[in-house]
Scaffold this motif. Structure first.
Motif, mmCIF file in Angstrom:
data_model
loop_
_atom_site.group_PDB
_atom_site.id
_atom_site.type_symbol
_atom_site.label_atom_id
_atom_site.label_comp_id
_atom_site.label_asym_id
_atom_site.label_seq_id
_atom_site.Cartn_x
_atom_site.Cartn_y
_atom_site.Cartn_z
ATOM 1 N N SER B 258 31.416 29.807 -62.651
ATOM 2 C CA SER B 258 32.429 29.247 -61.770
ATOM 3 C C SER B 258 33.355 28.280 -62.476
ATOM 4 O O SER B 258 34.520 28.178 -62.118
ATOM 5 N N SER B 259 32.845 27.537 -63.500
ATOM 6 C CA SER B 259 33.794 26.585 -64.056
ATOM 7 C C SER B 259 34.192 26.865 -65.493
ATOM 8 O O SER B 259 35.094 26.211 -65.995
ATOM 9 N N HIS B 262 36.280 31.511 -65.454
ATOM 10 C CA HIS B 262 36.901 32.067 -64.257
ATOM 11 C C HIS B 262 38.350 32.359 -64.551
ATOM 12 O O HIS B 262 38.987 31.613 -65.280
ATOM 13 N N ARG B 317 34.323 30.766 -53.798
ATOM 14 C CA ARG B 317 33.813 29.423 -53.501
ATOM 15 C C ARG B 317 32.647 29.492 -52.529
ATOM 16 O O ARG B 317 31.613 28.862 -52.709
ATOM 17 N N ASP B 320 29.552 30.697 -54.264
ATOM 18 C CA ASP B 320 28.899 29.647 -55.052
ATOM 19 C C ASP B 320 28.145 28.681 -54.150
ATOM 20 O O ASP B 320 27.002 28.308 -54.435
ATOM 21 N N ARG B 480 34.744 24.930 -59.057
ATOM 22 C CA ARG B 480 35.853 25.859 -59.289
ATOM 23 C C ARG B 480 37.159 25.128 -59.551
ATOM 24 O O ARG B 480 38.142 25.767 -59.926
#
Lengths: 757, 484
Positions: B258-259, B262, B317, B320, B480
């Motif tokens: 996610s971070s 992406h 989102r 997650d 995110r």
């Protein structure tokens, strides 16, 4: 002291039971009072999980009120009855606690306007039903029945959840009232078919519709009060409640109508036939309950407000006659010790009050005039006339009615009339007052409402209005006015009595046809339950073989294949790294590494293995030395030397101890499959490394370390500075690793030491 | 401020003190209890801090980023540190009432070492640093596994070690390749620079990294280390193992997907989805097959990890957030179930379902707690698992992944089936030997406290999910950043 407190506990337990058993009565009284004073619909909102649009929205209209009355009213009597039924039972208190929880779960389900909250309570009723069906859990049959009940309704619940979520996504809300008022969004969405199928599966499993009906007769393993309450009067009607709730939005859809009418009719006919197979009064009643549930589903599916009225009337009528019949079955079990209809006849001599209750309930069930059962049948005929149903459905309904007349006759005449000619060990006896009053009260209600249907008109009207908003009060009167119904009723009763007289003959004929048991839905369920452990066992033995090399192989093969797929799927630039002049030193260092690696594959002796492994390390050090990292090379030389020396010392020492007494059989050094996997895996990693090396390197980090080491970290050896300053946190971790490996191994070493003579 | 590294320093310090006092178990216990409470306090303080600020961070040695090693406590990290603290507290409490004779005097140091490694991995913001803490957790769990000392334990330890080592080597290779491709190790710097690298190569390298994490998370087909070793441990330690070990992998996966990488490449997400679904199915069928309570629960872990991976594979989102919620719920519930298994073992002397029974009549309290935990694991409302499953299934349906939603629900039904097996066998079935009586528990209070604590938390999450759902939503949003 201990015994004393135990005695106190025993004395207190029934008091607690008395208190608990009053809960539904109090709720019932409160409900009646508030229905007089509070205009419907009554709403109330309590925020619960606002971020998911899930709030405790209470919405009570006529339909909910009708259910609330049934839940608390029948509940009061069931609790009262249970006190007599379970008098002196050591686990009576548990039953009462579960029943109270069930009561609240049911109430929650029928007052929730939010679909997800409804689902929460819906599932709770399933779980409580599981615990209640398995009340006699020492008996393996009870356990299996409980498992079956919850697996069928639980899986249905999962479908329902999916349906609700999808419905919520389409409508943008979980509030039932909100989308009942604007159903066009739903009806025009392409996903509606999926939603409806999901909801149907959920509702049909709960309300025991074909092909999910089979759990209900088996659930009769529960104590009788539980069967009367959950599996006849309340829980099994929850599915129909849901369908009735949504009826306003979907009644114009052809699929809705056909699916409900078709499934309902099929279920009713199928259950009516199955009734004849049974000899246990409770199971007979269970099948006849399924037949009624089928009729209800069919009625919900029928268009027109006559159908709405018929649905709510049948709800009431069924509760008023079926619950007493269950109580009667319980009394027979209690007084005569059996529920087998073959062993029961002439019981009215022993159990006059029970016989009275059975007779009056049976009159209502058969739909004789002046009972509430007749009113319901009347309303059904009106609904069918209004909706112009297919002839097939009409015939089916008549058939189902005929069988229910026969069942009523069995319950009232066969069991209680005639003479008791069966030899018994002890005389049957009448049940205590607490088990007679509840059925008598219910059948009395049936007669009162049958004589004066206007008493209950407002409630039925309000309930029907919830299902069909255009409904008005005049329809109620019209429905009761149908003179031709009398003829049909009399015809049905005559046929029913005929079936009753030939019951044993029919039973014998039908029992020869057994293929239904094998190919029927219960057969599927049993097949799944038999196959599931086999599949699980096979699969688990395949994946959990316990052989380490094969585990490793699986991992490497998977990684290699997946990497290959990922690499080729995207088609990277197939470039070599920029060619630099390798020169002799680098080439020879590489050669050293390769020789070390290859040699390691062919050596068995541990000491030699260690030494050839050392070659790889020294080769790397040489490589570092000639590619511009002398400090790294220094560290590598040092570490490698220490490593080889230390491990060699340990190995030599271990040899002297001779603790390796278990001879491991020698395996061939080269196994083709392993070789292939190893080569393929390494090849892919090498290719990946080459591809990455071909990319331009961002030297920001290395430049920083090179330039700042002397100026800010005050040292010349960059590797040392990285270890103790720039990336000291990593080093802390590595030191911890060393420390923990030491204390992890210490106890083991101690043990080895202890074993040495 | 030293606060961000406190989740590492507190357990490490506790571990050291416990080593120094290794000749007195009484003293070790007290230190362990204090250390656990201190860690719990730290976790709560951190939780409050990150709820106010997005995250708090620290660069080691005050070197400018991305050159120093960064430690970042965000909501995800704080949540997992809280779980770790809770678990080590419960584990310590249990040991106060029930001493396993097989434990050496290094049990407590290793226990806290495992917590230190895990917590540090939860808050690491540097790929190589993450790798180092993985190693710490690995070596400590090895030590704990070897505590039994019998051949069975050593066999389990060897398998655990060998299979995890493959994961470690894959991870190291992936870290090296990533460094080669980008020149960075810091998460933020990586996230910035991966965009400029050839996407095709990046996809393969990321794939390798994810596969390495999947080994740690015990996903199909890399899960063999988990069922090969878990059944040899005493159940209280298992509670800690199951709450921490696979979560390290899960946490790392959430962070990377996610971070850092992406938008994640589509083939990678499909691969993850397929692995997730297979883990769910194979895990639950394994659970349905086994009769040993610990093996059943171990296989359930694989299946539940599948759910988390499925949520991540959605790469949104909400996905997650669902994964984080599910991870938290699973840690608590599974630990509780392992403690229930330990209670059953204490009462009947067996983990094998065929040899136990009659507990519903004998121990209604334990039965009620087990029922709560089991229903929560299955995802029956209104318990915590329901919300986790709901979040995942809803996101699957929203993203149009009908098959995934269907499978998630189907596996739920199978989970139900296998949990019901425990209920039917251990609780409802009469005990196989007629005159059986439940063993008396000598010190019931420390033993049951943990179990009750967990049940209360799980019930609270189930009945009042709003705060936690809000928290994980914020956590996912923070992970995110501004990306879609």
């Amino acid at each position: 002291m201990g015994r004393l407190s135990n005695n106190c506990k025993e004395a207190r337990a029934p008091l607690a039971n008395v208190f608990i058993s009053c809960v539904p009565s109090l709720l019932f009284l409160g409900l009646i009072l508030s229905l007089y004073h509070v205009p419907l619909p009554w709403t109330f909102v309590l925020p619960w999980v606002p971020s998911l649009n899930v709030d405790l929205d209470v919405y009570i209209d006529g339909l909910s009120a009708q259910f609330l009355l049934l839940i608390t009213g029948i509940g009061s009597l069931v609790f009262f009855y249970a006190r007599g039924y379970l008098a002196g039972h050591p686990k009576a208190k548990r039953l009462f606690i579960l029943l109270v929880l069930f009561l609240f779960a049911m109430i929650g389900a029928v007052v929730s306007d939010n679909l997800l909250v409804l689902f929460v309570f819906w599932e709770l009723t399933s779980v409580l039903s599981f615990l209640l069906v398995g009340f006699n859990h020492e008996d393996v049959g009870s356990r299996k029945s409980a498992q079956q009940a919850i697996l069928v309704t639980g899986v249905g619940g999962l479908f329902l959840l999916a349906g609700f979520i999808l419905l919520g996504e389409i409508a943008g809300t979980y509030s039932i009232q909100a989308f009942l008022h604007s159903p066009s969004v739903l009806i025009n969405d392409s996903r509606l078919g999926v939603v409806l199928v999901l909801i149907f599966v959920g509702a049909f499993t709960k309300s025991a519709q074909f092909p999910f009906h089979f759990w209900l007769p088996n659930a009769m393993a529960a104590p009788t009060p539980v069967s009367a309450y959950l599996h006849s009067a309340t829980m099994v009607k929850l599915g129909i409640y849901l369908l009735a709730r949504l009826d306003t939005a979907f009644s114009d859809i052809i699929f809705w109508e056909y699916a409900l009418v078709g499934t309902g009719t099929l279920t009713a006919v199928f259950a009516a036939v199955q009734t004849v197979y049974e000899r246990d009064l409770k199971r007979i009643l269970a099948w006849s309950t399924i037949a009624t549930l089928g009729t209800l589903v069919m009625l919900v599916g029928l268009p027109g407000h006559g159908a709405a009225l018929a649905t709510v009337a049948l709800f009431f009528a069924h509760a008023l006659y079926k619950a007493p019949l269950f109580f009667v079955a319980g009394n027979l079990d209690h007084g005569a010790g059996t529920r087998e209809i073959d062993k029961l006849t002439g019981m009215r001599h022993y159990m006059p009050w029970t016989a009275t209750a059975a007779l009056v309930a049976a009159l209502s069930m058969a739909g004789l005039p002046l009972t509430f059962g007749f009113v319901a049948k009347d309303a059904i005929s009106f609904a069918k006339a209004q909706a112009e149903v297919l002839h097939l459905v009409s015939y089916a309904t008549v058939f189902v009615n005929v069988v229910s007349v026969a069942v009523a006759a069995i319950a009232a005449i066969h069991i209680f009339w005639g003479h008791d000619t069966i030899p018994r060990k002890s005389h049957p006896h009448e049940a205590p007052a607490s088990m007679i009053i509840p059925p008598l009260m219910l059948v009395l209600c049936g007669i009162v409402f049958g004589l004066a249907p206007t008493l209950i008109d407002p409630l039925l009207g309000a309930a029907a209005k919830a299902m069909s908003p255009e409904f008005d009060a005049t329809t109620v009167n019209m429905a009761y006015d149908l003179a031709p119904v009398i003829e049909v009723t009399l015809g049905t009763i005559a046929l029913g009595l005929l079936v009753y007289l030939r019951w044993d003959w029919l039973h014998e004929r039908l029992s020869r046809i057994t293929f239904l048991e094998k190919v029927g839905p219960e057969g599927w369920y049993l097949a799944i339950m038999d196959t599931l452990p086999v599949i699980a066992a096979r699969l688990t033995r395949i994946v959990q073989h316990g052989i380490l090399p094969r585990y490793l192989m699986t991992m490497l093969v998977t990684v290699a294949v997946l990497l290959l797929v990922l690499l080729t799927a995207a088609d990277p630039p197939w470039l070599w790294p920029p060619s630099t002049n390798l020169g002799v030193p680098v080439a020879s260092a590489s050669l050293l590494i390769i020789v070390g690696g290859l040699a390691a594959c062919f050596v068995r002796d541990h000491l030699v293995l260690l030494l050839v492994g050392g070659l790889v390390g020294f080769g790397s050090a040489v490589l570092f030395m000639f590619t511009g990292a002398p400090d790294l090379a220094l560290t590598q030389f040092f570490v490698e030397t220490v490593f080889v020396v230390v491990v060699a010392t340990v190995l030599v020492k271990l040899r002297r101890l001779k603790i390796r007494d278990r001879q491991v059989p020698l395996e061939p050094l080269i196994r083709p499959l392993d070789l292939f996997v190893a080569m393929a895996f390494s090849l892919i990693v090498v290719v990946l490394t080459l591809l990455v090396s071909a990319l331009p390197f961002d030297a920001q980090l290395t430049d920083f370390y090179a330039t700042r080491s002397l100026a800010e970290a005050h040292g010349r050896n960059v590797v040392n500075l990285i270890l103790v300053d720039f990336r000291a946190l990593d080093t802390l971790g590595e030191i911890s690793v060393l420390f923990f490996s030491l204390i992890a191994v210490l106890p083991l070493l101690k043990r080895i030491g202890d074993k040495r003579p | 401020m030293i606060l961000p590294v406190a989740p590492l320093l507190v357990p490490l310090g506790t571990s050291l003190l416990c080593t120094l006092t290794s000749n007195s178990v009484q003293l070790q216990r007290k230190i362990s209890l204090l250390g656990s409470l201190l860690l719990l306090g730290t976790a709560i303080v951190l939780g409050v801090q990150v709820a106010d600020h997005q995250s708090i961070s620290l660069a080691s040695g005050s070197w400018p980023l991305p050159f120093g090693i960064e430690v970042v406590v965000d909501r995800l990290g704080a949540l997992l540190v809280f779980v770790a603290a809770l678990m080590v507290l419960i584990c310590t409490l249990w040991q106060m009432g029930d001493v396993d004779p097989a434990h050496s005097s290094f049990f407590y140091p290793l226990l806290h070492g495992l917590v230190a490694g895990s917590c540090a991995a939860f808050i690491a913001a540097d790929l190589f640093n993450l790798y180092v803490w993985f190693e710490v957790a690995l070596i400590c769990s090895l030590g704990l596994l070897a505590q039994g000392g019998t051949l069975k334990h050593l066999d389990a330890t060897l398998k655990y070690f060998a299979l995890n080592l493959v994961g470690t080597l894959l991870l190291l290779t992936a870290v090296a390749l990533l460094y080669g491709a980008t020149g960075h190790l810091n998460f933020n710097a990586l996230a910035m620079s991966v965009q400029y690298v050839n996407p095709a190569i990046m996809q393969a390298v990321t794939g390798l990294l994810i596969l390495a994490f999947l080994v740690k998370a015990a996903a199909f087909p890399f899960f063999a280390w988990l069922p090969a070793s878990y059944h040899t441990l005493p159940a209280p330690s298992l509670a800690l193992f199951s709450a921490l070990l696979s979560k390290i992998g899960i946490c790392a996966l959430i962070r990377t997907l996610s971070s850092i990488f992406h938008p994640s490449p589509e083939p990678l997400l499909s691969m993850l989805g397929i692995i997730a679904v297979l883990s769910m199915i194979v895990g639950v069928l394994g659970a349905a097959y086994h009769w040993d309570l610990r093996r059943i629960l171990a296989f359930h872990s694989i299946s539940q990890v599948g759910y988390m991976l499925l949520a991540m594979a959605l790469s949104t989102r909400a996905g997650d957030a669902a994964a984080i919620f599910f991870a938290l719920h699973h840690s608590l519930v599974k630990a509780g179930l392992f403690l229930c298994a330990a209670m059953i073992f204490k009462l009947s002397g067996h983990y094998d379902l065929r040899k136990v029974g009659g507990l519903y009549a004998e121990k209604p309290g334990l039965a009620a707690i087990f029922l709560l935990l089991a229903l929560s694991l299955v995802g029956i409302p209104p318990f915590s698992g329901f919300w986790g499953k709901y979040l995942i299934v809803r996101e699957c349906l929203v993203q149009g992944e009908y098959l995934w939603a269907f499978l998630a629900l189907l596996v739920g039904a199978l989970t139900f089936y296998s949990m019901m097996k425990i209920w039917l066998e251990a609780f409802w079935k009469p005990h196989p030997s007629a005159g059986w009586q439940a063993a008396k528990i000598v010190k019931p209070i420390p033993v049951t406290t943990g179990l009750c604590l967990l049940s209360v938390i799980i019930l609270a999450i189930g009945l009042f999910p709003e705060p936690l759902i809000g928290f994980v939503n914020d956590a996912a949003n923070h992970l995110r950043g501004h990306a879609p």
